[in-house]
Design an enzyme around this catalytic site. Structure first.
Site, PDB file in Angstrom:
ATOM      1  N   ARG A  91      -9.897   1.864   7.920  1.00 50.74           N
ATOM      2  CA  ARG A  91     -10.557   2.934   8.680  1.00 50.74           C
ATOM      3  C   ARG A  91      -9.540   3.737   9.484  1.00 50.74           C
ATOM      4  O   ARG A  91      -9.834   4.801  10.013  1.00 50.74           O
ATOM      5  CB  ARG A  91     -11.610   2.376   9.672  1.00 50.74           C
TER       6      ARG A  91
ATOM      7  N   ASP B 202     -22.953   7.314  -3.224  1.00 50.96           N
ATOM      8  CA  ASP B 202     -21.731   6.895  -2.538  1.00 50.96           C
ATOM      9  C   ASP B 202     -21.796   5.387  -2.288  1.00 50.96           C
ATOM     10  O   ASP B 202     -22.885   4.809  -2.259  1.00 50.96           O
ATOM     11  CB  ASP B 202     -21.607   7.647  -1.201  1.00 50.96           C
ATOM     12  N   GLU B 203     -20.658   4.754  -2.088  1.00 47.57           N
ATOM     13  CA  GLU B 203     -20.581   3.310  -1.791  1.00 47.57           C
ATOM     14  C   GLU B 203     -21.367   2.507  -2.834  1.00 47.57           C
ATOM     15  O   GLU B 203     -22.131   1.607  -2.495  1.00 47.57           O
ATOM     16  CB  GLU B 203     -21.155   3.013  -0.390  1.00 47.57           C
TER      17      GLU B 203
ATOM     18  N   LYS C 229     -13.242   9.712  -2.375  1.00 47.86           N
ATOM     19  CA  LYS C 229     -14.465   9.531  -3.175  1.00 47.86           C
ATOM     20  C   LYS C 229     -15.622  10.313  -2.563  1.00 47.86           C
ATOM     21  O   LYS C 229     -16.352  11.023  -3.257  1.00 47.86           O
ATOM     22  CB  LYS C 229     -14.846   8.041  -3.248  1.00 47.86           C
ATOM     23  N   THR C 230     -15.780  10.176  -1.250  1.00 45.53           N
ATOM     24  CA  THR C 230     -16.875  10.894  -0.600  1.00 45.53           C
ATOM     25  C   THR C 230     -16.626  12.398  -0.680  1.00 45.53           C
ATOM     26  O   THR C 230     -17.552  13.192  -0.838  1.00 45.53           O
ATOM     27  CB  THR C 230     -17.014  10.407   0.854  1.00 45.53           C
TER      28      THR C 230
ATOM     29  N   GLN D 234     -14.219  -2.967  -1.433  1.00 48.09           N
ATOM     30  CA  GLN D 234     -14.973  -2.797  -0.196  1.00 48.09           C
ATOM     31  C   GLN D 234     -16.402  -3.310  -0.324  1.00 48.09           C
ATOM     32  O   GLN D 234     -17.278  -2.936   0.458  1.00 48.09           O
ATOM     33  CB  GLN D 234     -14.991  -1.328   0.216  1.00 48.09           C
TER      34      GLN D 234
HETATM   35  P1  ATP Z   1     -13.792   5.198   1.723  1.00 42.63           P
HETATM   36  O1  ATP Z   1     -13.425   4.292   0.598  1.00 42.63           O
HETATM   37  O2  ATP Z   1     -13.307   4.684   3.018  1.00 42.63           O
HETATM   38  O3  ATP Z   1     -15.213   5.588   1.707  1.00 42.63           O
HETATM   39  P2  ATP Z   1     -13.199   7.725   0.450  1.00 42.63           P
HETATM   40  O4  ATP Z   1     -12.542   7.384  -0.827  1.00 42.63           O
HETATM   41  O5  ATP Z   1     -14.616   8.096   0.414  1.00 42.63           O
HETATM   42  O6  ATP Z   1     -12.934   6.545   1.510  1.00 42.63           O
HETATM   43  P3  ATP Z   1     -12.860  10.200   1.851  1.00 42.63           P
HETATM   44  O7  ATP Z   1     -13.525   9.782   3.109  1.00 42.63           O
HETATM   45  O8  ATP Z   1     -13.575  11.101   0.933  1.00 42.63           O
HETATM   46  O9  ATP Z   1     -12.343   8.895   1.084  1.00 42.63           O
HETATM   47  O10 ATP Z   1     -11.459  10.852   2.165  1.00 42.63           O
HETATM   48  C1  ATP Z   1     -10.554  10.276   3.083  1.00 42.63           C
HETATM   49  C2  ATP Z   1      -9.844  11.352   3.857  1.00 42.63           C
HETATM   50  O11 ATP Z   1      -8.936  12.056   3.022  1.00 42.63           O
HETATM   51  C3  ATP Z   1     -10.799  12.395   4.402  1.00 42.63           C
HETATM   52  O12 ATP Z   1     -10.348  12.814   5.666  1.00 42.63           O
HETATM   53  C4  ATP Z   1     -10.676  13.522   3.388  1.00 42.63           C
HETATM   54  O13 ATP Z   1     -10.990  14.770   3.952  1.00 42.63           O
HETATM   55  C5  ATP Z   1      -9.218  13.442   2.988  1.00 42.63           C
HETATM   56  N1  ATP Z   1      -8.957  13.938   1.618  1.00 42.63           N
HETATM   57  C6  ATP Z   1      -9.473  13.459   0.473  1.00 42.63           C
HETATM   58  N2  ATP Z   1      -9.005  14.136  -0.594  1.00 42.63           N
HETATM   59  C7  ATP Z   1      -8.159  15.079  -0.124  1.00 42.63           C
HETATM   60  C8  ATP Z   1      -7.352  16.105  -0.729  1.00 42.63           C
HETATM   61  N3  ATP Z   1      -7.313  16.300  -2.042  1.00 42.63           N
HETATM   62  N4  ATP Z   1      -6.627  16.873   0.101  1.00 42.63           N
HETATM   63  C9  ATP Z   1      -6.633  16.684   1.437  1.00 42.63           C
HETATM   64  N5  ATP Z   1      -7.365  15.745   2.053  1.00 42.63           N
HETATM   65  C10 ATP Z   1      -8.123  14.940   1.297  1.00 42.63           C
HETATM   66 MG    MG Z   2     -16.311   7.239   1.296  1.00 45.44          MG
END
Ligand code: ATP
Ligand code: MG
Length: 670
Positions: free
Chosen positions: A606, A220-221, A38-39, A251
């Site tokens: 995490r 975000d969040e 997402k981030t 979350q």
């Molecule tokens: P959270 O809910 O904990 O905030 P999130 O959904 O925001 O998590 P991110 O932090 O954006 O998730 O991504 C998690 C990990 O996966 C990061 O290290 C990111 O670089 C990697 N990632 C996300 N999408 C891809 C992709 N398409 N290919 C490779 N790596 C990815």
């Molecule tokens: Mg995130």
């Protein structure tokens, strides 16, 4: 440096992520579980808008939850676009954004440009004084919490309910408290948002100005936005451009602070028509970790299940560590960090110890120090509650805003200058009678009636000192000026002399040095550093990211709340016990345990490759050894995901082990 074109190639995204990144106009929800990117969607969206669609960076606003998260996001965007590629883009927390808006436009609602931001300790001081004045005995903390919750839900003093006697008390204090703040040209943390909302509601031209500025918004969040933050977004949204919110209801860990549990449904209704994207592939964790997290979150009743999958393989089993007490727990964790580090030549920043409350931090700090492993504590340091830090920030605040009477009262006789309560009362009466500030009354000491004789020259010296320091901050080197506050005012001497013992004295001087270090960091980052800017930086370092150090080459000790959004290769989830998770408070108050489950879910998710969960069988509390039981959530983790704890690091070879061992020895001998 990354080549922009190539770096933001959409190849680095899966098809759903890509859909969210290229979505053009209108509201967009990305609703997805932990670690699904997402981030990443936010950072790529920013980069894509700037480099592919030619949107000026200055039209983009991205809001994150902590300053730390904002820094990381800026860093990621910079990696995608290259140095300067995202110039003008605003990536900040809600609070920093509001400070910026109020510095520019706060005058429309009577807020002077140099307003102070009150920290919790100042708020308490003010509430305590009001309670004393009213002759009521009540815990200031509770009143403050009630006021804060009301503010987060957008309830003003005049709208506050008056059903119970407690309500009536809170309402009365709430109203007076706001008047006092206004008189001091000060706001508290919650007011930052409320004031902007008030500004935008009453002054359409100001609102439209900011709407035009931020044509593209990203949040975000989103699950943790409270009513006030939500309202701010609504006001900032003009209906043109785009508004992308991303988050995960699993979350949601801030309903106790007024975050609404149904934010996503509300958003979909309020901002219809709204595009929705769901992400299901987790890129962060191994399946063992994901399955354990899933087993815990499914215990939340009436939850819409979103099962995640990961292509990273099962990975190492989850390790459970049982300890006799808190010190033993810490020693075992540090032992494992040492072992894993030797084995895999890992950087210390790959390890994080996640804790629920700050009291858990000490044993880990001690054990890490003993092993000569550097560490950084985030979110639980209590740093801004320390006496020296409060003294010093009070000086800085008063130097910046001389209407800030709370700060003035704290510093006027710290260190002792012979300006007692009688003198202050006399000056206070004089100030009130002549409609001037307390400080102005002090400046006029010779004509203030009934002051103790000796206090007139004492006041003169104090007023002169303030004038000199103010000059230094305006015209000189900020660091030199700060050192002068510490030394020339006699503060350092005072901290040492008034300490209970030598160690406490030293710790206080170190605390002050920490502020100097923060100032120097701030100056390195800032193009045009000022006292105002530094104060803002200090005030906005929330309890959550109260440490602006980078964690490079250090183990991170971090609270679960502050760890949201972050990831670490090896996570140690410590104190997995009844009392911490779920917390005693939520069990005793019969509160929903769902929020505690979600917090555990945040903790587990995490971890990228390794997860170690630990608990102690006893802990000392109020000097007594008390028995503890493992968290009820532990029983939810299917046994087949749990290992014996004896697996070696898969990538470790004998050579690695030896090399790691020697490099660690070298570190120790340094
Ligand atoms: P959270 O809910 O904990 O905030 P999130 O959904 O925001 O998590 P991110 O932090 O954006 O998730 O991504 C998690 C990990 O996966 C990061 O290290 C990111 O670089 C990697 N990632 C996300 N999408 C891809 C992709 N398409 N290919 C490779 N790596 C990815
Ligand atoms: Mg995130």
């Amino acid at each position: 440096m990354a080549q922009p074109r190539e770096a933001i190639s959409l190849k680095d995204l899966n098809s759903e992520q890509r859909e969210a990144v290229v979505h053009r106009e209108g509201p967009l929800i990305v609703f997805a579980g932990a670690g699904t990117g997402k981030t990443r969607v936010i950072t790529y969206r920013i980069a894509h808008m700037i480099s592919e669609r030619g949107v000026p960076g200055s039209k983009i606003l991205a809001v994150t939850f902590t300053n730390k998260a904002a820094r990381e996001m800026r860093e990621r965007v910079r990696e995608l676009l290259g140095e300067g590629g995202a110039r003008g883009t605003t990536i900040s927390t809600f609070h920093s954004l509001c400070v910026r808006i109020l510095r520019e436009d706060g005058h429309h609602i009577g807020l002077g440009e140099n307003f102070s931001i009150f920290a919790e300790a100042d708020q308490s001081a003010l509430i305590r004084a009001l309670l004393t004045e009213a002759g009521v005995e009540a815990p200031p903390g509770e009143i403050l919490a009630a006021i804060s919750l009301a503010k987060n839900r957008l309830i003003t003093a005049s709208d506050y309910p008056t059903e119970t006697a407690q309500d009536v008390l809170v309402q009365g204090i709430y109203g007076q408290y706001q008047n006092q703040l206004a008189g001091m040209n000060a706001v508290d943390f919650d007011d930052l948002l409320l004031s902007v909302i008030r500004l935008f509601r009453a002054h359409g031209h100001a609102k439209v100005g900011w709407q035009r500025r931020f044509e593209h918004m990203l949040v975000d969040e989103f699950q943790d936005t409270n009513t006030a933050q939500y309202e701010l977004l609504r006001l900032l949204w003009s209906g043109h451009g785009s508004l992308c919110v991303v988050g995960d209801d699993d979350q949601s860990i801030y309903t106790w602070r007024g975050a609404a549990a149904d934010t996503f449904q509300r958003f979909a209704a309020d901002f219809a028509p709204c595009k929705e994207v769901v992400l299901t592939q987790n890129y962060r964790s191994t399946t063992h970790i994901l399955d354990a997290a899933h087993a815990i979150i499914t215990g939340v009743p009436e939850r819409k299940d979103k099962k995640l999958w990961s292509a990273l393989g099962k990975g190492a089993p989850i390790e459970i560590v049982t300890a006799t007490d808190a010190d033993h727990e810490a020693r075992q964790v540090v032992e494992r960090i040492n072992l894993a580090r030797f084995a895999g030549k890992k950087d210390l920043s790959e390890f994080a110890v996640l804790i629920r409350t700050n009291i858990q931090s000490r044993p880990f700090e001690a054990a890490l120090r003993e092993s000569h492993l550097p560490y950084v504590v985030v979110g639980a340091t209590g740093f801004f509650d320390r006496q020296e830090v409060r003294d010093l920030t009070a000086y800085l605040r008063f130097l910046h805003n001389d209407a800030d009477e709370v700060a003035l009262r704290r510093i006027v006789n710290t260190p002792r200058r012979g300006i007692g309560a009688g003198t202050l009362a006399g000056c206070g009466r004089f100030a009130q009678a002549h409609g001037i500030s307390l400080f102005e009354a002090m400046d006029k000491a010779p004509v203030v009636p009934d002051l103790p004789k000796a206090s007139v020259p004492a006041l003169r010296t104090f007023v002169d000192l303030i004038a000199e320091l103010r000059f230094d901050f305006q015209h000189g080197d900020l660091i030199a000026a700060l050192r002068r506050v510490i030394q020339d005012t006699g503060l350092a001497g005072h901290w040492v002399e008034s300490a209970d013992n030598e160690r406490q004295g030293e710790a206080r001087v170190e605390g002050a040095e920490e502020i100097v270090r923060m100032l120097s960091n701030y100056m390195k980052r800032e193009f045009a550093p000022t006292l105002a800017g530094f104060l803002e930086h200090l005030c906005l370092l929330d309890r959550l990211d109260d440490n602006d150090e980078t964690g490079k080459g250090k183990v991170t000790i971090i609270t679960l709340h502050a760890a949201k959004g972050l990831e670490f290769p090896h996570v140690f989830l410590a104190g997995f016990e009844e009392g911490f998770l779920p917390h005693t408070r939520s069990v005793e108050e019969g509160r929903e345990l769902s929020e505690e489950r979600r917090l555990a879910y945040v903790g587990l998710t995490r971890a990228q490759r390794r997860l170690t969960i630990s608990y102690a069988r006893t802990r000392s509390r109020y000097g007594e050894q008390q028995g503890r039981t493992p968290s009820r959530f532990l029983a939810d983790i299917p046994p087949h995901l749990i290992g014996s704890g004896e697996e070696v690091e898969p990538e470790a070879s004998a050579e690695d082990l030896a090399a790691g061992f020697f490099s660690a020895m070298k570190d120790m001998l340094k």
